[in-house]
Scaffold this active site. Structure first.
Site, mmCIF file in Angstrom:
data_model
loop_
_atom_site.group_PDB
_atom_site.id
_atom_site.type_symbol
_atom_site.label_atom_id
_atom_site.label_comp_id
_atom_site.label_asym_id
_atom_site.label_seq_id
_atom_site.Cartn_x
_atom_site.Cartn_y
_atom_site.Cartn_z
ATOM 1 N N LEU A 98 0.854 -1.132 -0.076
ATOM 2 C CA LEU A 98 0.133 0.017 -0.009
ATOM 3 C C LEU A 98 0.815 1.196 -0.080
ATOM 4 O O LEU A 98 1.885 1.350 0.669
ATOM 5 C CB LEU A 98 -0.874 0.039 1.297
ATOM 6 C CG LEU A 98 -1.820 -1.288 1.242
ATOM 7 C CD1 LEU A 98 -2.780 -0.907 2.639
ATOM 8 C CD2 LEU A 98 -2.633 -1.707 0.345
ATOM 9 N N GLY A 143 0.932 -5.192 1.140
ATOM 10 C CA GLY A 143 -0.023 -4.994 0.212
ATOM 11 C C GLY A 143 0.383 -5.822 -1.066
ATOM 12 O O GLY A 143 -0.508 -6.424 -1.850
ATOM 13 N N ASN A 167 4.248 -7.659 6.599
ATOM 14 C CA ASN A 167 5.226 -7.072 7.541
ATOM 15 C C ASN A 167 4.566 -5.874 8.211
ATOM 16 O O ASN A 167 5.243 -4.972 8.795
ATOM 17 C CB ASN A 167 6.534 -6.459 6.979
ATOM 18 C CG ASN A 167 6.419 -5.463 5.996
ATOM 19 O OD1 ASN A 167 5.093 -5.340 5.345
ATOM 20 N ND2 ASN A 167 7.010 -4.647 5.860
ATOM 21 N N GLU A 168 3.187 -5.680 8.287
ATOM 22 C CA GLU A 168 2.465 -4.812 8.991
ATOM 23 C C GLU A 168 2.752 -4.291 10.354
ATOM 24 O O GLU A 168 3.086 -2.874 10.679
ATOM 25 C CB GLU A 168 0.985 -4.944 8.818
ATOM 26 C CG GLU A 168 0.233 -4.906 7.707
ATOM 27 C CD GLU A 168 0.381 -5.768 6.516
ATOM 28 O OE1 GLU A 168 1.019 -6.753 7.013
ATOM 29 O OE2 GLU A 168 -0.174 -5.629 5.527
HETATM 30 C C1 LIG Z 1 -8.188 -2.133 12.183
HETATM 31 C C2 LIG Z 1 -7.742 -2.184 10.484
HETATM 32 C C3 LIG Z 1 -6.579 -1.625 10.670
HETATM 33 C C4 LIG Z 1 -5.735 -1.604 9.055
HETATM 34 C C5 LIG Z 1 -4.552 -0.701 9.474
HETATM 35 C C6 LIG Z 1 -3.740 -0.496 7.963
HETATM 36 C C7 LIG Z 1 -3.529 -1.881 7.291
HETATM 37 C C8 LIG Z 1 -2.438 -1.660 6.273
HETATM 38 C C9 LIG Z 1 -2.175 -2.684 5.424
HETATM 39 C C10 LIG Z 1 -1.241 -2.979 4.727
HETATM 40 C C11 LIG Z 1 -0.053 -2.357 4.843
HETATM 41 C C12 LIG Z 1 1.025 -2.201 3.701
HETATM 42 O O1 LIG Z 1 0.943 -2.436 2.487
HETATM 43 S S1 LIG Z 1 1.999 -0.926 4.102
HETATM 44 C C13 LIG Z 1 3.284 -0.758 2.977
HETATM 45 C C14 LIG Z 1 4.214 -1.886 3.387
HETATM 46 N N1 LIG Z 1 5.470 -1.596 2.626
HETATM 47 C C15 LIG Z 1 6.743 -1.765 3.019
HETATM 48 O O2 LIG Z 1 6.975 -1.731 4.215
HETATM 49 C C16 LIG Z 1 7.588 -1.459 2.148
HETATM 50 C C17 LIG Z 1 8.433 -0.157 2.172
HETATM 51 N N2 LIG Z 1 9.486 -0.045 1.271
HETATM 52 C C18 LIG Z 1 10.578 -0.539 1.202
HETATM 53 O O3 LIG Z 1 11.093 -1.282 2.107
HETATM 54 C C19 LIG Z 1 11.654 -0.430 0.193
HETATM 55 O O4 LIG Z 1 11.282 0.998 -0.650
HETATM 56 C C20 LIG Z 1 11.683 -1.306 -0.994
HETATM 57 C C21 LIG Z 1 12.413 -2.669 -0.510
HETATM 58 C C22 LIG Z 1 10.219 -1.729 -1.586
HETATM 59 C C23 LIG Z 1 12.542 -0.720 -2.133
HETATM 60 O O5 LIG Z 1 13.579 -0.331 -1.697
HETATM 61 P P1 LIG Z 1 14.431 0.540 -2.763
HETATM 62 O O6 LIG Z 1 15.942 0.971 -1.956
HETATM 63 O O7 LIG Z 1 14.651 -0.139 -4.141
HETATM 64 O O8 LIG Z 1 13.589 1.976 -2.945
HETATM 65 P P2 LIG Z 1 13.513 2.993 -1.817
HETATM 66 O O9 LIG Z 1 13.378 2.523 -0.401
HETATM 67 O O10 LIG Z 1 14.643 4.170 -1.969
HETATM 68 O O11 LIG Z 1 12.166 3.744 -2.075
HETATM 69 C C24 LIG Z 1 11.871 4.673 -3.286
HETATM 70 C C25 LIG Z 1 11.018 5.623 -3.278
HETATM 71 O O12 LIG Z 1 9.642 5.138 -2.909
HETATM 72 C C26 LIG Z 1 9.065 5.330 -1.637
HETATM 73 N N3 LIG Z 1 8.374 4.248 -1.075
HETATM 74 C C27 LIG Z 1 8.892 3.121 -0.831
HETATM 75 N N4 LIG Z 1 7.757 2.179 -0.445
HETATM 76 C C28 LIG Z 1 6.556 3.011 -0.370
HETATM 77 C C29 LIG Z 1 5.375 2.795 -0.170
HETATM 78 N N5 LIG Z 1 4.913 1.461 0.439
HETATM 79 N N6 LIG Z 1 4.461 3.745 -0.129
HETATM 80 C C30 LIG Z 1 5.034 5.100 -0.505
HETATM 81 N N7 LIG Z 1 6.171 5.080 -0.921
HETATM 82 C C31 LIG Z 1 7.237 4.223 -0.863
HETATM 83 C C32 LIG Z 1 10.277 5.683 -0.792
HETATM 84 O O13 LIG Z 1 9.980 6.243 0.209
HETATM 85 C C33 LIG Z 1 11.208 6.345 -1.836
HETATM 86 O O14 LIG Z 1 10.731 7.581 -1.894
HETATM 87 P P3 LIG Z 1 11.736 8.939 -2.182
HETATM 88 O O15 LIG Z 1 12.462 8.731 -3.481
HETATM 89 O O16 LIG Z 1 10.782 10.108 -2.272
HETATM 90 O O17 LIG Z 1 12.573 9.079 -1.090
#
Ligand SMILES: CCCCCCCC/C=C\CC(=O)SCCNC(=O)CCNC(=O)[C@H](O)C(C)(C)COP(=O)(O)OP(=O)(O)OC[C@H]1O[C@@H](n2cnc3c(N)ncnc32)[C@H](O)[C@@H]1OP(=O)(O)O
Length: 292
Positions: A98, A143, A167-168
């Site tokens: 997400l 997600g 990994n939430e």
């Molecule tokens: C009662 C009910 C409650 C319900 C609660 C809510 C439940 C929510 C459910 C689901 C949750 C999710 O899906 S949350 C998202 C989880 N995702 C992560 O933890 C992944 C995070 N990202 C990373 O670990 C890394 O970015 C990566 C391994 C995916 C890639 O690494 P890489 O080094 O290649 O790239 P960068 O880290 O430099 O990222 C580039 C750029 O993208 C932005 N970014 C990364 N992930 C996200 C994201 N998920 N959403 C938005 N933006 C993201 C990151 O910040 C970098 O941005 P900038 O270039 O601006 O710095």
């Protein structure tokens, strides 16, 4: 019944989303389709390949979810297609899950719209009449993992840098019950207890051992393996396979369909908390800082 309810809901969403797209005006509406989701039709007869193309990390923004659902809906309605391979166009990343910015610093109406789009995407994938094979060519947390788990079969690239899991809890979030149900249905209760509480992200060998994926293959063979697996699935007549899939998935989907509005309200209440907003901001900040 669940299938019908899911479809009706998606038809409704199609109308709503269509209106949104049109509201962006001429150019906006044209750009909207196939901008973040690339479709390669008939790589194998009757099979389309959908490539997620929402750089840099294929995060599930509202626009991406909208486009993805419409795209699947179109393929489902086009009777020439019986199967779809889902994969990524972003090197090394299947989907980062997400989009955190959709859940940070916005208002309750936005959170409601976003969460409904996440729910509808899941129902669309989970209940699809098409055979869906995930060709997981990169990391897929949260997600992103949910999308793969909701397919009928998963092929993962054998790259130890790629991680997969829900990994939430590491973000300070509670895993939604339907994410949990999807994982439990795939890897079982005990393995899910540990994986979900600890927010574990698994490398390919462990994901295979747990049954989170069905096959791990060399990176350059992920898509070709997915396509050859597809041939095996398409050897089964559609109607019997679809009825069987529905029988197995109905209860899980019905659970969300029955509680969809309450789930949206729970999400809004939870995500709007100051403490949750703060931890999401810190998480995003840490992502940015790790570059420096
Ligand atoms: C009662 C009910 C409650 C319900 C609660 C809510 C439940 C929510 C459910 C689901 C949750 C999710 O899906 S949350 C998202 C989880 N995702 C992560 O933890 C992944 C995070 N990202 C990373 O670990 C890394 O970015 C990566 C391994 C995916 C890639 O690494 P890489 O080094 O290649 O790239 P960068 O880290 O430099 O990222 C580039 C750029 O993208 C932005 N970014 C990364 N992930 C996200 C994201 N998920 N959403 C938005 N933006 C993201 C990151 O910040 C970098 O941005 P900038 O270039 O601006 O710095």
């Amino acid at each position: 019944m669940a299938l019908a309810a899911g479809r009706a809901m998606l038809m409704r969403s199609g109308v709503r989303l269509g209106t949104q797209a049109a509201a962006r005006g001429g150019n906006g509406a044209r750009r909207f389709m196939n901008h973040r989701v690339v479709v390669e039709p008939n790589t194998v007869p009757g099979v389309a390949v959908i490539k997620f193309k929402n750089p840099p990390v294929n995060s599930l923004t509202l626009e991406f979810l909208t486009e993805f659902v419409i795209c699947l809906e179109k393929l489902e309605n086009d009777k020439t297609f019986r199967g779809v391979v889902l994969t990524s166009d972003c090197p090394g990343i299947f989907s980062a899950g997400l989009d955190l910015r959709e859940m940070c610093g916005k208002n309750p109406a936005h959170y409601a719209e976003y969460w409904r789009a996440v729910q509808e995407m899941w129902l669309k994938v989970y209940l699809s009449n098409l055979v869906l094979v995930a060709a997981i060519n990169g990391t897929s947390p949260a997600g992103g993992c949910l999308i793969a788990l909701s397919c009928d079969y998963r092929v993962l690239a054998d790259n130890p840098r790629y991680r997969m899991g829900l990994n939430e809890t590491l973000l300070g979030l509670v895993v939604p019950f339907w994410f949990k149900d999807t994982l439990v249905n795939t890897i079982g209760h005990r393995a899910s207890e540990r994986a979900l509480q600890l927010g574990l992200l698994f490398p390919p060998a462990e994901a295979l051992q747990l049954g989170m994926v069905d096959q791990v293959v060399p990176e350059d063979q992920v898509q070709s393996t997915a396509l050859s697996v597809m041939t095996q699935w398409l050897a089964i007549p559609d109607h019997v396979r679809q009825l069987t899939k529905n029988m197995i998935r109905k209860a899980t989907a019905d659970h969300l369909i029955k509680h969809q509005e309450a789930d949206i309200q729970n999400f809004i209440n939870f995500i709007s908390r100051d403490s949750i907003q703060k931890s999401l901001q810190v998480y995003l900040e840490n992502l940015k800082q790790k570059k420096h």
